[in-house]
Design a protein around this motif. Structure first.
Motif, PDB file in Angstrom:
ATOM      1  N   TYR A   1       0.847  -1.188   0.000  1.00  0.00           N
ATOM      2  CA  TYR A   1       0.000   0.000   0.000  1.00  0.00           C
ATOM      3  C   TYR A   1       0.886   1.243   0.000  1.00  0.00           C
ATOM      4  CZ  TYR A   1      -4.035   2.910   1.030  1.00  0.00           C
ATOM      5  OH  TYR A   1      -5.041   3.840   0.953  1.00  0.00           O
ATOM      6  N   LYS A   2       0.601   2.157  -0.915  1.00  0.00           N
ATOM      7  CA  LYS A   2       1.356   3.402  -0.973  1.00  0.00           C
ATOM      8  C   LYS A   2       0.557   4.450  -0.234  1.00  0.00           C
ATOM      9  CE  LYS A   2       5.044   5.451  -2.476  1.00  0.00           C
ATOM     10  NZ  LYS A   2       6.360   4.890  -2.130  1.00  0.00           N
TER      11      LYS A   2
ATOM     12  N   TYR B   1      -3.174   0.537  -3.601  1.00  0.00           N
ATOM     13  CA  TYR B   1      -2.431  -0.719  -3.578  1.00  0.00           C
ATOM     14  C   TYR B   1      -1.604  -0.804  -4.857  1.00  0.00           C
ATOM     15  CZ  TYR B   1      -5.376  -2.409   0.238  1.00  0.00           C
ATOM     16  OH  TYR B   1      -6.015  -2.561   1.434  1.00  0.00           O
ATOM     17  N   GLU B   2      -0.379  -1.253  -4.693  1.00  0.00           N
ATOM     18  CA  GLU B   2       0.467  -1.404  -5.868  1.00  0.00           C
ATOM     19  C   GLU B   2       1.028  -2.829  -5.930  1.00  0.00           C
ATOM     20  OE1 GLU B   2       3.398   1.646  -6.394  1.00  0.00           O
ATOM     21  OE2 GLU B   2       2.040   3.256  -5.777  1.00  0.00           O
TER      22      GLU B   2
ATOM     23  N   GLU C   1     -11.976  -3.892  -0.271  1.00  0.00           N
ATOM     24  CA  GLU C   1     -11.161  -2.685  -0.089  1.00  0.00           C
ATOM     25  C   GLU C   1     -10.086  -2.576  -1.156  1.00  0.00           C
ATOM     26  OE1 GLU C   1     -11.388  -2.417   4.764  1.00  0.00           O
ATOM     27  OE2 GLU C   1      -9.421  -2.412   3.799  1.00  0.00           O
TER      28      GLU C   1
ATOM     29  N   GLU D   1      -9.209   0.291  -4.136  1.00  0.00           N
ATOM     30  CA  GLU D   1      -8.008   1.130  -4.113  1.00  0.00           C
ATOM     31  C   GLU D   1      -6.836   0.587  -4.934  1.00  0.00           C
ATOM     32  OE1 GLU D   1      -7.584   4.006  -0.602  1.00  0.00           O
ATOM     33  OE2 GLU D   1      -7.614   2.023   0.319  1.00  0.00           O
TER      34      GLU D   1
END
Lengths: 754, 754
Positions: free
Chosen positions: A446-447, A453-454, A518, A522
């Motif tokens: 998570y950034k 989210y990456e 979630e 994101e």
């Protein structure tokens, strides 16, 4: 339809071995000539039995060659290996998957001897390989024909049998072979009869000899029945091998040949492809489908389709992501039972995927990059050799191509959407989908500053760029797999809440819905830039932008691998294969035609097509957006790949020859889903065709739900004919949405939309 | 103390050039002989002026050699390049940084000619380079001595001057050179006088000729004054160069020599190191400090100390993290003004660090990996060449060694802690520290399932392993830098809240305290495993575990780079240099002695010491935990590196020779902070010594706050003698905590603790 090569072309021995291969999903047999040995890459490659001999990689085993034979005329051997034939032809008749060979030799004494053979991998009895061997002479001649098991097997990383026992059972010669690693047994049986002409047949120590004094103009015809049995389906393979030869010879050649034609005809009818106005394309498409069907597991769900089909041991006989992305569509639409096998193969091997994830300290299901029969990953961490140093190179195919788990979910989703068969969900499918989502959660970061989210340190479809961040293909496919998981949760909660409860408990994932929900909201999905182009991965646009020619000019050693860690393409914008373009064609409903076209045009000149998975996708997207000229050009590259042999034979020093099932499946996709415009929807299908100019009509058949249909497309109209079932089909075309009832042909005028 | 090499050793030309180098921070002059040219790597390397000629890297410039001279005896040239001397000696007298040379030649006619030279880089006038050249003959001889500017300069990536103008100003020969990239000007002047003996001196076209008919037993002595001026501090460098030569010759040789000795004596007094019982160690330590001081910027804060000092252009003359981690301690404790310059250099170049972060799409300050005079990163993305293919390799020194920003903060923190000088905070120091914290926030990722911030895709101290996750050294140093930021925030809020408010506004970082605070709490710090070992990075323990000998046996080409992308060490546990061990020695208060020892013992056999930054750290930690035998062994490796030349000369095809300031500084650290046990604390110092057996006494001096102290350590007691200042020092030893008052000597008995 026949594929023919005229004249003996020694230098194409390897290529023709693939081009003319036959198979039935149980085994494959390369298109080699009868006198060939391991030096000419003869192989009868099994599905389902793999072995690691300790000499390299784990790979499928090849069994002894039961078709090996030689012919002597007046004591002189007639073999292309020692004597140039005056006439020669090798062919494949797609009608029944018949491999044909015709050679004419002139003997030292000036006699003209014609050899004609035909062989096929029986669909009626998958254990059976049948050959007819005919000789005609223009002058009386003394012939000796010899045949035996050739146990000196071509292997890439063999030998794989620690013992090969030859003997006789029920009067049939049998050789039983046992693998080194898992002591798996396979047996080959042989039996020969003289079908026509005078001759004497002698069996001795496993060698069959036919001697004949043949009169001018007469034919000597021998039939050889070879059986291939594995312990995967035969309790005693050697006994089964003998019994099958007996049964085969009792029923006789004609019986098997007729059955063969009948069964292939059924398969072709399921495809139902007809391209009016373009025989060349028709041939390429049928040949592609033929190859794919040759390797398809109609009989089992313990394996899928290897990356080189059953044309040999290349790529370890492993199943890659191609199965779901490139091959599944044809099967889901035309052979849904096979599609179910393919997907079941994944679902049944969930344990392996869970184990692999744990190996890398992740949770959930991380499917193997190179899946073999046991669901373990055949891919190693050192998968290539540096040709400059001879050292093994650490590659990241195995550990970073996480899109594989999303591809599996994509496959399951497609399968369910097309077949309407949700039963798989309750047989491990739902568990698989949830475990894939869990894997992605555990892999994600998570950034905080960017609230997203990456996915970091991954490898996307384009393998020249390893270990990159936020690969567009990967992130979007993960997005799809998360959404699929949410759909499945919704479905289960509605259809069988008890099962759902039970499942969550079983896999100890109580907060699945919340976590997946979630993350789905994101997840970072790279958006098109100001020019409408989606950056393939973070920083891609900053890499060196050069032409492929310029890249090639830097090559200093033949077969240099262009990818990671130090290949020439690594720090450039040159791609191995369709990547963003693949994404846009798979998830077409998420992007406008304009975006698709812009990306196609940006990435196309930068794509090296170093993978056979590439051209069909460029064709597919081009067809879907109406760039039919480009689409046609790329279709013919994809569809003719195994006809023309225009592919890389080596990655570094790694031999990668063979047939190309992904391109074969892709060819069907371009034809039916690209030009034919067939797309499965949540409910029904859409058919928005874009035919190439010279195709005056395109027809194809497909299953959807419980129905089967034939579509015919011309510039004027789309005709939809229900063939089977009681399904009421909703069809969307350029002009509107229609309903096709079970018994009525539906004709939709196309208006000006062409 | 003298360093001497006897006999002419041609093969050591390169090595002696480094070993015998002199310098004063303004320039360095290699330890080459007077007759040498670029082929023997003569260099007068400037600090502060860098150039990119377009032929490779940006690097410091070398100016024309003003000391070049040749001697002819009866028409025969006496040069080691053309004639073997019968006696030869090259030496360095540390007392004044005097380079000495003595050669005896026998001429063709049998005469014995002795040449004796002495040179030094003046500390009194940093522009000045002085040489005395004396000749003695055993029989009357005709001598001709010639000297001129050698403008044919040795450069690694040159030439760097687009013009070199030679002329005369105020009767002094001057050559003025202008760089290609930034048109920076440097000038060199020359002037010679006959100091002793009969002779005639002629100046013509920049060449100085002395002719003399020297009687038996007589001496001809010539003094040459060379001036080196740069536009960084001289408005008209060529005029300044002339004036300085004039001034120098007026004051005369003796004056400059005496000043030189006096100034070096002061420096040595500040060190105050005395090792009783071990002259060899004493020499190694003093020589190390000498080298470090030769390159130290006493005069400026526009540069720090390059990775090879001023011994040449290697590593682009760039300043690395060594400055803060390896060199700063000696300066902070012994030459705090230089330490302030070093830290100011970073603070003043904050803009470059902000720019670099932005270049990679990060926020805050990402300090350069190879910092040059302008604060930009001299490091390229293709920093090495693959010796197998000749291709440039993408390396990640520049973009992944993020610990550099933490090292800078560490340096600032150490500087403030030792000197008590917090004024830097208000001159950019606080801003720098906050921007570094912001950089780390923007680089970090949050692992949701594990509730922690992680640092991914970094390179730690050990450069053989690039692009790894959660490097222990990096994460712990970041932790320290975040905590430092929080301390600074607290300090500013208390001391000058208005300034703090202003600062947050200026840098637009209103939520600094909250963000940094949260991150400091949840930052992932890898903990020791069951065996007490901290894993260097995620997955390190899974890498191949082999001996260094085994690794070496795999080398197939000399000078193979062992690191990324494809070096032999990359996928093994072999380290280039101290990494976790460095962490444990720098942040010693966070770890028990037991953990330190366990890690030392785990990593030591796996460390290749492929960097000169390694051995001193193994010595330091070993000394700190009382493993004095090991510590001593490694101290001597670190301390003698430039005496013995036992270091790598090439990385691939990249020449990396020169002196090793980090090892030099590390040698001081081992002596004073390791064996001497000196550690700065938030308040006062701790002195917990572990002397090697043969050191009967160790003394050293240090500044702390406003005081200066001498420590003497024997096995019986620690004596602390205040030398300067009114500071009241709190001292913690093995036996307790004591107070040292400004005027009283403090004696602490050591008890049984040895």
């Amino acid at each position: 339809m026949r594929i023919v090569e005229t004249g003996y072309q020694k230098e194409k021995t390897e290529f023709f071995g693939s081009k003319f291969c036959i198979g039935n999903g149980y085994y494959g047999y390369r298109g080699t000539l009868e006198e060939y040995t391991k030096d000419q890459l003869v192989a009868c490659t099994l599905s389902e039995i793999f072995d690691d001999s300790g000499n390299g990689w784990r790979e499928p085993v090849n069994v002894p060659n039961g078709l090996k034979c030689t012919l002597l005329c007046d004591g002189e051997e007639l073999s292309v290996l020692t004597k140039e034939p005056v006439e020669h032809e090798q062919a494949l008749d797609l009608k029944g998957g018949f491999h044909e060979r015709r050679s004419v030799f002139v003997s030292k004494s000036g006699k003209r001897i014609e050899i004609k053979t035909e062989r096929f991998a029986s669909l009626k009895d998958l254990h059976l390989l049948v050959m007819k061997y005919a000789v005609i002479v223009d002058e009386k001649a003394e012939l000796v024909w010899k045949s035996h098991f050739d146990c000196d097997i071509w292997d890439i990383n063999g030998p794989h049998f620690y013992e090969q026992k030859q003997g006789e059972i029920h009067g049939i010669d049998v050789v039983a072979s046992t693998t080194i690693q898992n002591k798996k047994k396979a047996a080959v049986g042989q039996f020969a009869v003289i079908r026509e002409g005078e001759g004497k047949l002698l069996r001795e120590n496993g060698e069959i000899t036919v001697t004949s004094v043949l009169e001018k103009g007469k034919t000597l015809e021998i039939v050889k029945y070879v059986s291939v049995c594995k312990e995967t389906d035969c309790v005693l393979p050697e006994v089964a091998a003998a019994d099958i030869c007996l049964d085969a010879s009792e029923k006789g050649y004609q019986y098997w040949r007729e059955e063969q034609e009948k069964l292939w005809k059924e398969r072709y009818e399921h495809l139902g492809i007809e391209i009016i106005g373009d025989e060349e394309a028709q041939l390429a498409v049928y040949y592609s489908c033929y190859l794919l069907l040759c390797s398809a597991p109609f009989h089992t769900d313990t394996v899928a389709i290897p990356a080189r089909g059953l044309s040999g041991q290349v790529y370890k006989g492993a199943m890659f992501w191609d199965t779901e992305i490139y091959m599944l569509p044809m099967f889901a639409f035309c052979e849904p039972e096979v599609a179910r096998n393919l997907m079941n193969y994944r679902v049944k091997n969930l344990a392996g995927a869970l184990k692999k994830a744990a190996e890398y300290d992740y949770q959930g299901a991380f499917f193997p990059w190179e899946s073999q029969e046991n669901g373990e990953d055949g891919c190693t961490h050192y998968n290539l050799t540096d040709i400059f140093t001879g050292r093994k190179m650490r590659t990241y195919f195995r550990d970073k191509q996480i899109h594989i788990s999303a591809d599996v979910v994509y496959g399951l989703w497609k399968y369910m959407m097309i077949t309407g068969d949700y039963s798989l969900l309750f047989e491990g499918g739902a568990e698989t989908i949830l475990e894939c989502a869990r894997f992605f959660y555990s892999y994600s970061y998570y950034k905080k500053g960017k609230h997203r989210y990456e996915f970091l340190d991954v490898t996307g479809a384009d393998e020249y760029h390893e270990r990159i961040n936020n690969d567009a293909y990967t992130n979007y496919m993960i997005d799809l797999s998360l959404k699929t998981a949410l759909h499945v949760i919704e479905y289960l909660k509605k259809e069988n809440p008890a099962y759902f409860e039970e499942l969550l408990k079983k896999i100890d994932f109580p907060d699945a819905e919340q976590i997946i929900g979630e993350m789905a909201v994101e997840l970072y999905l790279p958006q098109p830039n100001a020019d409408g182009v989606i950056e393939q991965f973070d920083g891609y646009f900053k890499e060196e932008d050069l032409t492929i020619e310029e890249l090639y000019s830097r090559i200093i050693k033949p077969n240099e691998y262009l990818g990671s860690p130090t290949g020439l393409a690594v720090h450039t914008q040159i791609l191995k294969q369709a990547d963003v373009v693949l994404l846009l064609s798979l998830l077409g409903d998420q992007f406008s035609s304009e975006i698709k076209e812009k990306n196609w045009k940006y990435y196309e000149p930068r794509t090296e097509h170093g993978s056979s998975l590439s051209t069909c996708i460029y064709a597919l997207l081009a067809a879907q957006i109406g760039m039919t000229d480009w689409a046609y050009k790329y279709l013919m590259r994809a569809g003719r790949i195994d006809l023309d042999g225009d592919y890389k034979l080596y990655l570094g020093d790694l031999y990668i020859g063979g047939t190309h099932p992904a391109a074969n499946g892709g060819t069907w996709m371009v034809t039916v889903q690209g030009f034919g415009g067939l797309t499965p929807l949540e409910e029904g299908v859409s058919i928005i065709p874009h035919l190439p100019e010279k195709w005056t009509q395109l027809s194809y058949c497909f299953y959807y739900g419980t129905g089967r249909y034939r579509v015919s497309i011309t510039s004027e109209k789309i005709t939809l004919e229900p063939l089977e079932g009681e399904h009421i089909l909703k069809v969307t075309t350029e002009t509107g949405t229609y309903t096709c009832k079970p018994t009525e042909k539906l004709e939709i005028l196309r208006g000006d939309t062409k």
